[in-house]
Structure formats: structure tokens, C-alpha cells
Design a protein around this motif. Structure first.
Motif, PDB file in Angstrom:
ATOM      1  N   VAL A 271     -18.468  -6.282   6.994  1.00 53.00           N
ATOM      2  CA  VAL A 271     -17.683  -5.113   7.390  1.00 53.00           C
ATOM      3  C   VAL A 271     -16.793  -4.731   6.212  1.00 53.00           C
ATOM      4  O   VAL A 271     -16.147  -5.603   5.624  1.00 53.00           O
ATOM      5  N   PRO A 272     -16.761  -3.452   5.831  1.00 54.31           N
ATOM      6  CA  PRO A 272     -15.879  -3.052   4.727  1.00 54.31           C
ATOM      7  C   PRO A 272     -14.438  -3.501   4.981  1.00 54.31           C
ATOM      8  O   PRO A 272     -13.978  -3.542   6.122  1.00 54.31           O
ATOM      9  N   LEU A 273     -13.740  -3.852   3.920  1.00 52.67           N
ATOM     10  CA  LEU A 273     -12.394  -4.416   4.044  1.00 52.67           C
ATOM     11  C   LEU A 273     -11.295  -3.384   4.239  1.00 52.67           C
ATOM     12  O   LEU A 273     -10.166  -3.742   4.542  1.00 52.67           O
ATOM     13  N   ARG A 274     -11.601  -2.107   4.070  1.00 51.74           N
ATOM     14  CA  ARG A 274     -10.556  -1.086   4.239  1.00 51.74           C
ATOM     15  C   ARG A 274     -10.051  -1.062   5.678  1.00 51.74           C
ATOM     16  O   ARG A 274     -10.839  -1.104   6.619  1.00 51.74           O
ATOM     17  N   ILE A 275      -8.738  -0.982   5.821  1.00 49.94           N
ATOM     18  CA  ILE A 275      -8.137  -0.897   7.146  1.00 49.94           C
ATOM     19  C   ILE A 275      -7.068   0.192   7.127  1.00 49.94           C
ATOM     20  O   ILE A 275      -6.381   0.386   6.129  1.00 49.94           O
ATOM     21  N   PRO A 276      -6.917   0.920   8.233  1.00 48.06           N
ATOM     22  CA  PRO A 276      -5.887   1.960   8.292  1.00 48.06           C
ATOM     23  C   PRO A 276      -4.526   1.339   8.612  1.00 48.06           C
ATOM     24  O   PRO A 276      -4.456   0.260   9.215  1.00 48.06           O
ATOM     25  N   SER A 277      -3.479   2.024   8.226  1.00 47.31           N
ATOM     26  CA  SER A 277      -2.157   1.578   8.650  1.00 47.31           C
ATOM     27  C   SER A 277      -2.031   1.834  10.150  1.00 47.31           C
ATOM     28  O   SER A 277      -2.722   2.693  10.712  1.00 47.31           O
ATOM     29  N   GLU A 278      -1.147   1.122  10.809  1.00 42.66           N
ATOM     30  CA  GLU A 278      -0.989   1.297  12.252  1.00 42.66           C
ATOM     31  C   GLU A 278      -0.536   2.704  12.618  1.00 42.66           C
ATOM     32  O   GLU A 278      -1.067   3.293  13.562  1.00 42.66           O
ATOM     33  N   PRO A 279       0.421   3.316  11.878  1.00 42.27           N
ATOM     34  CA  PRO A 279       0.793   4.704  12.224  1.00 42.27           C
ATOM     35  C   PRO A 279      -0.368   5.686  12.080  1.00 42.27           C
ATOM     36  O   PRO A 279      -0.544   6.573  12.920  1.00 42.27           O
ATOM     37  N   VAL A 280      -1.188   5.526  11.045  1.00 40.55           N
ATOM     38  CA  VAL A 280      -2.348   6.410  10.865  1.00 40.55           C
ATOM     39  C   VAL A 280      -3.341   6.189  11.999  1.00 40.55           C
ATOM     40  O   VAL A 280      -3.873   7.143  12.567  1.00 40.55           O
ATOM     41  N   PHE A 281      -3.593   4.942  12.350  1.00 42.13           N
ATOM     42  CA  PHE A 281      -4.499   4.590  13.441  1.00 42.13           C
ATOM     43  C   PHE A 281      -4.060   5.255  14.748  1.00 42.13           C
ATOM     44  O   PHE A 281      -4.855   5.907  15.426  1.00 42.13           O
ATOM     45  N   LYS A 282      -2.786   5.134  15.087  1.00 48.51           N
ATOM     46  CA  LYS A 282      -2.280   5.709  16.340  1.00 48.51           C
ATOM     47  C   LYS A 282      -2.237   7.230  16.292  1.00 48.51           C
ATOM     48  O   LYS A 282      -2.512   7.892  17.295  1.00 48.51           O
ATOM     49  N   ARG A 283      -1.955   7.801  15.121  1.00 51.95           N
ATOM     50  CA  ARG A 283      -1.948   9.256  14.987  1.00 51.95           C
ATOM     51  C   ARG A 283      -3.365   9.807  15.177  1.00 51.95           C
ATOM     52  O   ARG A 283      -3.565  10.826  15.837  1.00 51.95           O
ATOM     53  N   GLN A 284      -4.365   9.137  14.605  1.00 51.95           N
ATOM     54  CA  GLN A 284      -5.750   9.572  14.787  1.00 51.95           C
ATOM     55  C   GLN A 284      -6.132   9.558  16.266  1.00 51.95           C
ATOM     56  O   GLN A 284      -6.817  10.465  16.746  1.00 51.95           O
ATOM     57  N   PHE A 285      -5.684   8.528  16.983  1.00 52.34           N
ATOM     58  CA  PHE A 285      -5.973   8.485  18.406  1.00 52.34           C
ATOM     59  C   PHE A 285      -5.295   9.657  19.124  1.00 52.34           C
ATOM     60  O   PHE A 285      -5.913  10.312  19.974  1.00 52.34           O
ATOM     61  N   GLN A 286      -4.034   9.918  18.802  1.00 53.10           N
ATOM     62  CA  GLN A 286      -3.305  11.015  19.454  1.00 53.10           C
ATOM     63  C   GLN A 286      -3.967  12.365  19.181  1.00 53.10           C
ATOM     64  O   GLN A 286      -3.996  13.234  20.049  1.00 53.10           O
TER      65      GLN A 286
END
Length: 183
Positions: A34-49
């Protein structure tokens, strides 16, 4: 919700976010390919919103047990704008759940769902060379090997070859072991 024999596929709910983010970002349990790139938690939650992780061109479902325990995730996205189809990615979060047929069932149901809900002609998987388990999943679901892209992904200090597999709309009836509806 898409119900299979051993698992269910469902869209991500807001109440899943605090459980899902650590699962997606735990590099130790992601597996070697699995690629190692991970989003920051604020970006992750903003994308969901903004999208609920579901649009016409990309989407994520959770793979859950009948008791609603999250065991993995499967997603689709438009790989190249002129391709008439989607690429699918998937991961199992708990290494103890690997090798038990969960991903074969999830991929089969998800590919069938995409063909039934979208006007596409193909779905594809791009699998790192050496990822034998993922290649077996692709083969069990009737995907055809198309070729290899040389040194296409950088991970853990070196480049990996990537193998292309595809499933075409007219192959679905003969290939997929798990279907949403019987033919």
C-alpha cells in the motif's frame, strides 16, 4: 449496503471517521504494497464533509462484518480521464483477516456493483509485483493480466513494477464468483 455471504460493503458514515482514520494511517498494518502517503486528519475529515467519500468519479466503501466491525476498505477512482472505466483499490486493515476470502468477495461484489450502477466498460487493478495475495484475488475474480509498467511506484526506498489486470463488462457474467443478483 451491499450484502455478501461473509462481509458487507457500505459507504462511510460520519460516526466511522474516528475509527477509520487510525486504520487508514497505521503504516505497520497496511501491508507491504500500500502506498505510504497518508492524509492529515483535518484534510481527511474535510474531504468527508465535502463529498462523504462518494462522487461520480471516486468513492470509498468499508468492508464490514455482519456485526459492523470494519475489516477493510475498497474504493474506485477514474485513473485516466479518457478511460471508459474505473480503477479499484482495496486493503484489509487486520493482518489476521488476510487470506480468508474476504477481499475476493468484496472485490467481486464491488466490481459487479460498479458495472450495474455506472455506464462503464472496464474496471482495472494495478498490483505491485510480488503482491501474490492480491494477484490471486484478481485471478479468482476473473480479471485478466494485461501487462507490466516498469518501475512505476516508489515505496520503501525502491521502485516497484506494477501489473495491470482488467475485467470487461461482457466478462462479468462468466467471471465474478459473487454477484449482487443472480443471472
Amino acid at each position: 449496503m451491499i450484502r455478501g455471504q461473509a462481509i458487507q460493503l457500505r459507504t462511510v458514515r460520519e460516526t466511522d471517521l474516528d475509527r477509520l482514520y487510525p486504520l487508514l494511517t497505521n503504516i505497520a498494518t497496511r501491508g507491504d504494497f500500500v502506498p505510504l502517503r497518508i492524509p492529515s486528519e483535518p484534510v481527511f475529515k474535510r474531504q468527508f464533509q465535502e463529498t462523504g467519500f462518494w462522487t461520480e468519479d471516486e468513492g470509498r466503501m468499508l468492508i464490514v462484518t455482519p456485526e459492523d466491525d470494519i475489516v477493510g476498505s475498497i474504493w474506485y477512482f477514474k485513473p485516466i480521464h479518457y478511460f471508459d472505466g474505473f480503477e479499484i483499490g482495496y486493503t484489509t486493515f487486520d493482518p489476521q483477516q488476510r487470506g480468508r476470502g474476504i477481499m475476493t468477495e468484496a472485490l467481486s461484489l464491488f466490481a459487479d456493483y460498479l458495472f450495474q450502477s455506472r455506464n462503464i466498460h472496464r474496471v482495472q487493478l494495478i498490483i505491485a509485483e510480488g503482491n501474490i495475495a492480491s494477484e490471486k484475488v484478481a485471478q479468482k475474480c476473473g480479471f485478466t493480466y494485461e501487462g507490466t509498467s516498469r518501475q512505476a511506484m516508489f515505496r520503501s526506498g525502491h521502485y516497484l513494477e506494477m501489473k495491470w489486470y482488467s475485467l470487461l463488462r461482457d466478462e462479468v457474467d462468466a467471471c465474478l464468483p459473487h454477484r449482487l443478483f443472480s443471472s
